[in-house]
Design a protein around this motif. Sequence first.
Motif, PDB file in Angstrom:
ATOM      1  N   GLY A 185      -3.285  -0.087   5.924  1.00  0.00           N
ATOM      2  CA  GLY A 185      -3.317  -1.401   5.293  1.00  0.00           C
ATOM      3  C   GLY A 185      -4.729  -1.850   5.002  1.00  0.00           C
ATOM      4  O   GLY A 185      -4.991  -2.519   4.000  1.00  0.00           O
TER       5      GLY A 185
ATOM      6  N   VAL B  46       0.865  -1.185   0.000  1.00  0.00           N
ATOM      7  CA  VAL B  46       0.000   0.000   0.000  1.00  0.00           C
ATOM      8  C   VAL B  46       0.898   1.231   0.000  1.00  0.00           C
ATOM      9  O   VAL B  46       1.783   1.358   0.846  1.00  0.00           O
TER      10      VAL B  46
ATOM     11  N   VAL C 108       3.126  -0.808   4.181  1.00  0.00           N
ATOM     12  CA  VAL C 108       2.317   0.404   4.015  1.00  0.00           C
ATOM     13  C   VAL C 108       3.276   1.591   4.034  1.00  0.00           C
ATOM     14  O   VAL C 108       4.105   1.715   4.934  1.00  0.00           O
TER      15      VAL C 108
END
Length: 494
Positions: free
Chosen positions: A14, A5, A32
Amino acid sequence: NTGYVYGATRSIGGICGDNSATLQGCYNVGNVNGKFYVGGIVGESSGSGNTIWIKDCYNRGNVIGDTKDIGGIGGYIGSSLVENCYSQATVSGNTNVGGICGNSNKVDFQNAYYDSNLYTGNAIGYLKDATIKQTEGKTSQAFESGEITYLLQEGREEAIWGQTLSGNDVQAYPVLGGAKVYQNITYQDCAKDEAHTVYTYANEQKQESYDYTLQEVKAKEPKCTEAGNKAYYKCSACGKLYADQEGTNEVSANTVVVPAKGHSFTWIIDREATEQAEGSRHEECSICHEKKAAVAIPKLPSSTQPSESPSGSPSQKPSEAPSQKPSGSPSQKPSGSPSQKPGQDIKVPAKGTKLTAKGASYQVTSAAEKNPTVVYKGSKKQKASVTIPDTVTIDKVTYKVTSIAANAFKNNKKLKKVVIGKNVTKIGKKAFYGCSKLKKITVKTTKLTKKNVGRQAFKGIHKKAAFKVPKKKISSYRKVFRARGAAKTTKVTK
Ligand SMILES: [Zn+2]
Ligand SMILES: [Zn+2]
């Protein structure tokens, strides 16, 4: 989510970037990456007054933020309850960085954990109005062992967290669903405290186990010189003592001791004394038979005349009698006592020993060294005049003559005159019974009473006998002598 992400600006998560609803049973394993408000589950979560739940979620993706408010679970969390979550990931950012949360406002954190080997900072980067319970960093090993799974499940009936801990499909971290994890307890010591308790985790519940034993020490009877003990149990780990096998009643070492009983000595006679030889006896414990040193039993007093007297008396009479009479009592006393005092080894014969002196026989009535006494028993030949002396010295021992034996002069038809010494306190019964010629009795003692003059002591003496007595005793002695047989025609004068 399992994918990577990435966002260039704020609120990157996330599961959710900007959340305002309940998140439950979610997990993220993708990395992330964002600028600020970056979190493994949520970038930003705020209920604007309502409480938002983030429950039973986990993050295993690394969280990277450029500036501030970066957290393993959430970047910024407000007005929320974060419960039963974990993050096992690296977390990096500039300010307000936390293993669980970067920046929090009015949040209850409960039962949330992060891997402190992967992220070494605090659980929460910045706190405002937050409560924190059981929210902390734990080692990677705690995640692998099953401990975190057990903590996240936290006794709930419904199976939420699980982890396979053995076999081919071992899991190194808690998962949602999966095999139930049990905590098993091993106590290393009877203290059963945290420091002495080992918790292990497995997919089956085992019985509590013990690395120590309470060893029974059986009761032991005390002996004479050896203490015994009551039964007790001893901890093999720390040595504490317990009265019971369960280890609930601790006892101190001195309360289980039963003291030694001590010996029970009694006298045992090894050899009886005879007239010829000393005997021997010793004290012996009737229980353990310990013996003390033997001690002598004195010879028995001889029941026959001493063997010296037949040879002694003939030689004594000629030499002593003439020299004593003229000088009389004054010369006897001074010569007697000086010779006795230095001669401390002079032994008084035992009570009951028969002695003779100047034709009269005596018997020892007290062998006390300082004040030996004899009873006058009688004379071998009947004489007209007899003096019962105050004292008599035999073999260097001077005795007080304190009594006249019963029947001492009984039916003595020669006796006319008698002197009774000043130490006589007792006259036996019938002592002068039937002495029909006895007419003159000189009494020096003042200690005679009806009680100590025996029955018929003066019965049958001459009817006109005259008693000469100490002046103050005239009236009382008159009663005593008449009560003991003297005729009313006898006289008692000074
Ligand atoms: Zn112990
Ligand atoms: Zn004993």
